[in-house]
Design a protein around this motif. Structure first.
Motif, short mmCIF file in Angstrom:
data_model
loop_
_atom_site.label_atom_id
_atom_site.label_comp_id
_atom_site.label_asym_id
_atom_site.label_seq_id
_atom_site.Cartn_x
_atom_site.Cartn_y
_atom_site.Cartn_z
N ARG A 67 40.24 36.32 42.75
CA ARG A 67 39.88 37.04 43.97
C ARG A 67 39.66 38.52 43.68
NH1 ARG A 67 37.26 36.21 48.55
NH2 ARG A 67 37.76 37.80 50.08
N GLY A 68 40.51 39.09 42.85
CA GLY A 68 40.40 40.49 42.50
C GLY A 68 41.37 40.81 41.38
N GLY A 69 41.55 42.07 41.09
CA GLY A 69 42.45 42.48 40.03
C GLY A 69 41.68 42.87 38.78
N ALA A 70 42.40 43.37 37.79
CA ALA A 70 41.78 43.84 36.56
C ALA A 70 41.27 42.66 35.74
CB ALA A 70 42.78 44.65 35.74
N PRO A 71 40.04 42.73 35.23
CA PRO A 71 39.54 41.66 34.38
C PRO A 71 40.17 41.74 32.99
CG PRO A 71 37.92 43.41 34.54
CD PRO A 71 39.03 43.77 35.49
N SER A 72 40.19 40.61 32.30
CA SER A 72 40.76 40.57 30.96
C SER A 72 39.85 41.31 29.98
CB SER A 72 40.92 39.12 30.50
OG SER A 72 41.27 39.06 29.13
N THR A 73 40.47 42.08 29.07
CA THR A 73 39.72 42.80 28.03
C THR A 73 39.61 41.99 26.73
OG1 THR A 73 41.71 43.91 27.24
CG2 THR A 73 40.44 45.03 28.97
N THR A 74 40.18 40.79 26.70
CA THR A 74 40.11 39.96 25.49
C THR A 74 38.66 39.73 25.11
OG1 THR A 74 42.17 38.84 26.09
CG2 THR A 74 40.75 37.74 24.49
N ASN A 75 38.35 39.87 23.84
CA ASN A 75 36.98 39.75 23.37
C ASN A 75 36.42 38.36 23.69
OD1 ASN A 75 34.62 40.61 22.02
ND2 ASN A 75 35.25 39.52 20.17
N GLY A 76 35.29 38.32 24.40
CA GLY A 76 34.66 37.07 24.76
C GLY A 76 35.14 36.46 26.06
N GLN A 77 36.11 37.11 26.73
CA GLN A 77 36.63 36.55 27.97
C GLN A 77 35.75 36.99 29.15
OE1 GLN A 77 39.45 34.36 28.68
NE2 GLN A 77 38.03 34.28 30.41
N ILE A 78 35.19 36.01 29.86
CA ILE A 78 34.37 36.28 31.05
C ILE A 78 35.26 36.16 32.27
CG2 ILE A 78 32.43 35.48 32.43
CD1 ILE A 78 31.21 34.38 29.83
N THR A 79 35.22 37.18 33.11
CA THR A 79 35.99 37.19 34.36
C THR A 79 35.03 37.47 35.51
OG1 THR A 79 37.93 38.08 33.20
CG2 THR A 79 37.93 38.19 35.61
N PHE A 80 35.11 36.67 36.56
CA PHE A 80 34.33 36.97 37.76
C PHE A 80 35.27 37.20 38.92
CE2 PHE A 80 31.79 36.07 41.53
CZ PHE A 80 30.72 36.92 41.28
N ASN A 81 35.22 38.41 39.47
CA ASN A 81 36.02 38.77 40.65
C ASN A 81 35.18 38.48 41.89
OD1 ASN A 81 38.09 39.60 39.06
ND2 ASN A 81 37.97 41.77 39.60
N HIS A 82 35.45 37.37 42.56
CA HIS A 82 34.58 37.00 43.67
C HIS A 82 34.89 37.79 44.93
CE1 HIS A 82 37.77 34.35 45.29
NE2 HIS A 82 37.90 33.85 44.08
N GLY A 83 36.00 38.53 44.95
CA GLY A 83 36.24 39.41 46.09
C GLY A 83 35.25 40.57 46.12
N GLU A 84 34.89 41.08 44.94
CA GLU A 84 33.91 42.17 44.86
C GLU A 84 32.56 41.70 44.38
OE1 GLU A 84 35.03 45.10 41.99
OE2 GLU A 84 35.68 43.62 40.51
#
Length: 548
Positions: free
Chosen positions: A376-393
């Protein structure tokens, strides 16, 4: 150069440069040095006293003790440079005969190739393609031949070459001078914007014209008038005209002000999007409307899409929040009519295939072994190759090991590898939606049926739908019962709890629950309940990402 009335004695032996010995005693001839000058060139004629040996050529004068004249062969009595002997001397070195000089200097003289004696500045006509076909007007600049125009036999016209008036000024700004009339000027704009300063309008004639461009599209060109001069409709001393790099701009004087003309470049911009966001929006499909974008296997650790064409383009939309000016979705849409390739997959694991969408809609492929996450939100992961989608924003991020910058990244599916090959693939459902094919005859009591929806995330909505194919108990053909929404006709809205569940790729249903429910569902004319006939109904699964 073409000197006149030049003659010196010479006793040079061999084929080397002439060592000039001065004019004959008592004659009125003149020396080569006095008429040509040091390090200049001219045509010569050399012969012995009896005129039994002769040589015609061209050479360069070198001042010294003695003065010398180099030798370049044109013609001779032997067919090569004369090997002068002591018995020949002293012999004579004249300026070239007038007849030869007239022929050599006639404008338009034709040759199959440039004559070897040609000095810098010689203009000559190349008729190697035939006198009636094409005559190429060339200028020898001392190093090579520069084409200045062509006479075309058909349709019988002379065409000046447009390649001649071009000069590159390099990675600098430049002040235009009178020598630039008619020229094409380029400046390198890769590192910075360059300024082209114009001469004073009062110092140039009407019709002063030149063209200018930048060699890179990274920065523009600022065209600055002199003092209070005006470019087109600028106010005196106003902001200089700035045009994009890699665009030819014509600048000319009308006698009172500077005029400009250029064709703005075609800028390819990804279209905006008003449909489902952050998904593969479309691509090739089968008869049931399901994706056929990826092959099932590949014989290497690389896989390419299939079936993409101009009639079945691959379209993906990456969400990037919202426009702060008008509130519209800030999406970047990728578009391709050709197949894409994902090379360098990791062996013996699941590879998640994605595309990065550029501002112009071009798609670059990539892969990661880390399952994409949504939150929903929050800081995305900085791990190399990790895709994060924050659907709240409505923003996607791709970790690089240190940070996780916002990225126009869309995951299109999965490729499972083993033994150096792709053993299976998953193409995620277009638009995050699944509407499965119909299967005749609803499952019997106790059976479990499933469907592979491949939405890529756990659906926010999933349903098991049955539809009447043979009328019974007051149901007509086409009537539907939806376990999560009740009966689709107006005669019943009974909600039926059922054993229906789903994960990121599949949806399943336990038939025993629906069997019990169906006994209480039929709207018979007497208002009682009936047990539906399995063979009179068909079923399908539907699912939707729904949460974003």
């Amino acid at each position: 150069m073409i000197p006149d009335k030049v003659l010196e004695l010479c006793s040079t032996v061999g084929t080397g440069p002439f060592s000039l010995g001065g004019i004959p005693p008592g004659s009125s001839y003149r020396t080569w040095l006095s008429q040509i000058g040091n390090e200049n060139s001219g045509f010569y004629w050399a012969q012995d006293a009896g005129a039994t040996k002769w040589e015609m050529g061209y050479g360069t004068v070198a001042n010294g003790s003695p003065v010398t004249l180099s030798r370049n062969y044109i013609a001779s009595s032997t067919g090569a440079l004369i090997n002068w002997q002591s018995s020949d001397g002293p012999y004579y070195v004249f300026s070239a005969p007038l007849a030869f000089l007239m022929v050599a200097s006639i404008l338009g003289q034709g040759y199959l190739t440039r004559p070897t004696w040609a000095p810098p500045g010689l203009r000559w006509i190349d008729f190697s393609q035939g006198l009636a076909t094409r005559l190429i007007d060339k200028l020898f600049n001392g190093t090579k031949d520069v084409e200045t125009g062509r006479y075309e036999g058909v349709p019988g016209m002379y065409v000046p070459s447009d390649r001649r008036p071009y000069v590159a000024k390099g990675a600098v700004s430049y002040a235009v001078t009178a020598n630039d009339i008619g020229w094409r000027i380029s400046v390198d704009t890769a590192a910075a914007q360059r300024t082209i300063t114009l001469p004073a309008i009062s110092a140039v004639d009407a019709g002063f014209v030149f063209k200018v461009t930048g060699l890179s599209g990274a920065n523009g060109i600022s065209i600055a008038p002199n003092g209070t001069d005006v470019i087109d409709y600028q106010t005196p001393g106003g902001t200089p005209l700035v045009v994009p790099g890699r665009v030819w701009v014509t600048v000319w004087s009308d006698g009172t002000q500077w005029r400009t003309d250029y064709v703005a470049p075609v800028v390819t911009v990804a279209p905006t999007w008003a449909g489902r966001r952050q998904t593969v929006a479309g691509g090739p499909v089968d008869a049931n409307g399901l994706p056929t974008l990826l092959p099932n296997t590949s014989g290497s650790l690389s896989i390419a899409s299939q079936n993409v064409s101009s009639t079945a383009p691959l379209i993906a939309t990456a969400a990037n929040g919202f426009n702060g000016t008008n509130g519209m979705p800030a999406d970047t849409v990728g578009y391709s009519t050709g197949n894409l390739n994902w090379p360098g997959l990791t062996n013996n694991t699941t590879n998640y295939l994605y595309v990065l969408i550029g501002s112009n809609g071009a798609m670059t492929t990539g892969s990661t072994t880390l399952a994409p996450t949504t939150q929903r939100g929050g800081a995305p992961s900085t791990t190399n190759g990790q895709i994060t989608f924050n659907h709240g924003e409505m923003k996607g991020y791709l970790g690089n090991g240190t940070t996780a910058p916002q990225t126009n990244v869309v995951v299109i599916g999965e490729a499972v590898t083993s033994g150096g090959s792709v053993t299976s693939t998953v193409c995620y459902a277009y638009n995050g939606q699944y509407d499965g094919p119909w299967t005749n005859t609803i499952p019997t009591n106790g059976a479990t049926v499933s469907a592979t929806h491949n939405i890529g995330v756990t659906p926010g909505y999933v349903d098991f739908v049955i539809e009447c194919i043979t009328a019974e108990f007051g149901f007509n053909i086409g009537d539907q019962l939806l376990l999560n929404k009740g009966v689709a006709n107006s005669r019943s809205t009974l909600f039926v709890p059922a054993g229906l569940w789903a994960n990121k790729k599949t949806a399943s249903f336990i038939a025993g629950d629906i069997t019990t429910a169906l006994q209480a569902m039929g709207p018979s004319s007497s208002g009682g309940t009936n047990v539906l006939t399995y063979a009179n109904w068909k079923y399908k699964f539907v699912a939707d990402r729904f949460v974003f």
